[in-house]
Design a protein around this motif. Structure first.
Motif, PDB file in Angstrom:
ATOM      1  N   PHE A 127     -31.203  20.290  18.223  1.00 17.39           N
ATOM      2  CA  PHE A 127     -30.022  19.735  18.883  1.00 17.39           C
ATOM      3  C   PHE A 127     -28.772  19.770  18.008  1.00 17.39           C
ATOM      4  O   PHE A 127     -27.661  19.713  18.521  1.00 17.39           O
ATOM      5  N   THR A 128     -28.932  19.851  16.688  1.00 15.92           N
ATOM      6  CA  THR A 128     -27.772  19.855  15.783  1.00 15.92           C
ATOM      7  C   THR A 128     -26.990  21.152  15.876  1.00 15.92           C
ATOM      8  O   THR A 128     -25.764  21.150  15.933  1.00 15.92           O
ATOM      9  N   ASN A 129     -27.731  22.292  15.907  1.00 15.96           N
ATOM     10  CA  ASN A 129     -27.035  23.586  15.903  1.00 15.96           C
ATOM     11  C   ASN A 129     -27.362  24.448  17.125  1.00 15.96           C
ATOM     12  O   ASN A 129     -26.914  25.586  17.209  1.00 15.96           O
ATOM     13  N   ALA A 130     -28.133  23.940  18.054  1.00  9.89           N
ATOM     14  CA  ALA A 130     -28.509  24.626  19.299  1.00  9.89           C
ATOM     15  C   ALA A 130     -29.380  25.864  19.066  1.00  9.89           C
ATOM     16  O   ALA A 130     -29.577  26.662  19.981  1.00  9.89           O
ATOM     17  N   ASN A 131     -29.914  26.033  17.857  1.00 12.67           N
ATOM     18  CA  ASN A 131     -30.779  27.171  17.565  1.00 12.67           C
ATOM     19  C   ASN A 131     -32.174  26.951  18.131  1.00 12.67           C
ATOM     20  O   ASN A 131     -32.721  25.855  18.046  1.00 12.67           O
ATOM     21  N   GLU A 132     -32.743  28.033  18.686  1.00 11.66           N
ATOM     22  CA  GLU A 132     -34.129  28.008  19.114  1.00 11.66           C
ATOM     23  C   GLU A 132     -35.000  28.486  17.968  1.00 11.66           C
ATOM     24  O   GLU A 132     -34.581  29.341  17.181  1.00 11.66           O
ATOM     25  N   PHE A 133     -36.209  27.926  17.862  1.00 10.07           N
ATOM     26  CA  PHE A 133     -37.127  28.362  16.820  1.00 10.07           C
ATOM     27  C   PHE A 133     -38.560  28.116  17.265  1.00 10.07           C
ATOM     28  O   PHE A 133     -38.803  27.355  18.197  1.00 10.07           O
ATOM     29  N   GLU A 134     -39.496  28.812  16.609  1.00 10.43           N
ATOM     30  CA  GLU A 134     -40.909  28.655  16.920  1.00 10.43           C
ATOM     31  C   GLU A 134     -41.586  27.770  15.886  1.00 10.43           C
ATOM     32  O   GLU A 134     -41.271  27.839  14.703  1.00 10.43           O
ATOM     33  N   VAL A 135     -42.505  26.955  16.362  1.00 11.10           N
ATOM     34  CA  VAL A 135     -43.319  26.110  15.499  1.00 11.10           C
ATOM     35  C   VAL A 135     -44.777  26.526  15.712  1.00 11.10           C
ATOM     36  O   VAL A 135     -45.272  26.496  16.844  1.00 11.10           O
ATOM     37  N   ASP A 136     -45.430  26.940  14.636  1.00 13.06           N
ATOM     38  CA  ASP A 136     -46.818  27.376  14.728  1.00 13.06           C
ATOM     39  C   ASP A 136     -47.748  26.206  15.002  1.00 13.06           C
ATOM     40  O   ASP A 136     -47.579  25.118  14.457  1.00 13.06           O
ATOM     41  N   ILE A 137     -48.732  26.463  15.847  1.00 13.09           N
ATOM     42  CA  ILE A 137     -49.816  25.518  16.085  1.00 13.09           C
ATOM     43  C   ILE A 137     -51.002  26.081  15.306  1.00 13.09           C
ATOM     44  O   ILE A 137     -51.364  27.244  15.487  1.00 13.09           O
ATOM     45  N   PRO A 138     -51.604  25.285  14.424  1.00 12.50           N
ATOM     46  CA  PRO A 138     -52.706  25.837  13.625  1.00 12.50           C
ATOM     47  C   PRO A 138     -53.867  26.272  14.513  1.00 12.50           C
ATOM     48  O   PRO A 138     -54.105  25.682  15.569  1.00 12.50           O
ATOM     49  N   THR A 139     -54.564  27.312  14.092  1.00 17.24           N
ATOM     50  CA  THR A 139     -55.771  27.713  14.803  1.00 17.24           C
ATOM     51  C   THR A 139     -56.773  26.573  14.702  1.00 17.24           C
ATOM     52  O   THR A 139     -57.038  26.059  13.616  1.00 17.24           O
ATOM     53  N   PHE A 140     -57.262  26.132  15.853  1.00 15.70           N
ATOM     54  CA  PHE A 140     -58.285  25.089  15.827  1.00 15.70           C
ATOM     55  C   PHE A 140     -59.508  25.571  16.581  1.00 15.70           C
ATOM     56  O   PHE A 140     -59.415  26.326  17.538  1.00 15.70           O
TER      57      PHE A 140
END
Length: 131
Positions: free
Chosen positions: A109-122
């Motif tokens: 929300f600060t810079n409006a950038n989109e990014f991916e967050v990895d979900i660990p392999t479970f």
């Protein structure tokens, strides 16, 4: 048996707990039910929002399945710095062993950038399927 998997990407910590829920028959075949609870913790200084998810589901007896969708369980949570969002879901497999991995699409929300967050392999494993 409950197992925990954790990973941090760009200040967002994703922790996953898995559990075996049991077996049942559907369409004359046995299915193995697994549950998972995910906590997404914002360790960054910026407010973020989870907008989408991507999953790769691995089943020892079937081909990999890919699942994409908006948000998680019908929500697009906004997570402020130092706060977290927890939800539970599940998956059915044709075998007593499998795994999932993926990522969340987030917006800062600060810079409006989109990014991916990895979900660990479970991993999923019915107690009777492991030594």
């Amino acid at each position: 048996m409950i197992v925990m998997f954790t990973q941090v990407t760009k200040g967002i910590k994703v922790s996953v707990r898995t559990s075996f829920e049991g077996t049942f028959f559907k369409n004359y075949k046995v299915h193995y039910a697994f549950g998972y609870t995910i906590t997404i913790e914002n360790l960054s200084k910026d407010t973020v929002q989870l907008t989408a998810r991507h999953w790769d589901v691995f089943d020892a007896l079937k081909d990999m399945e890919t699942i994409d969708g908006e948000g998680v369980i019908g929500r697009k949570p906004v997570i402020k710095p130092g706060k977290s969002h927890t939800y539970s879901s599940g998956c059915l497999l044709a075998s007593p062993v499998g795994a999932m991995r993926g990522h969340y699409q987030m917006v800062n929300f600060t810079n409006a950038n989109e990014f991916e967050v990895d979900i660990p392999t479970f991993k999923f494993a019915a107690p009777f399927a492991i030594n």
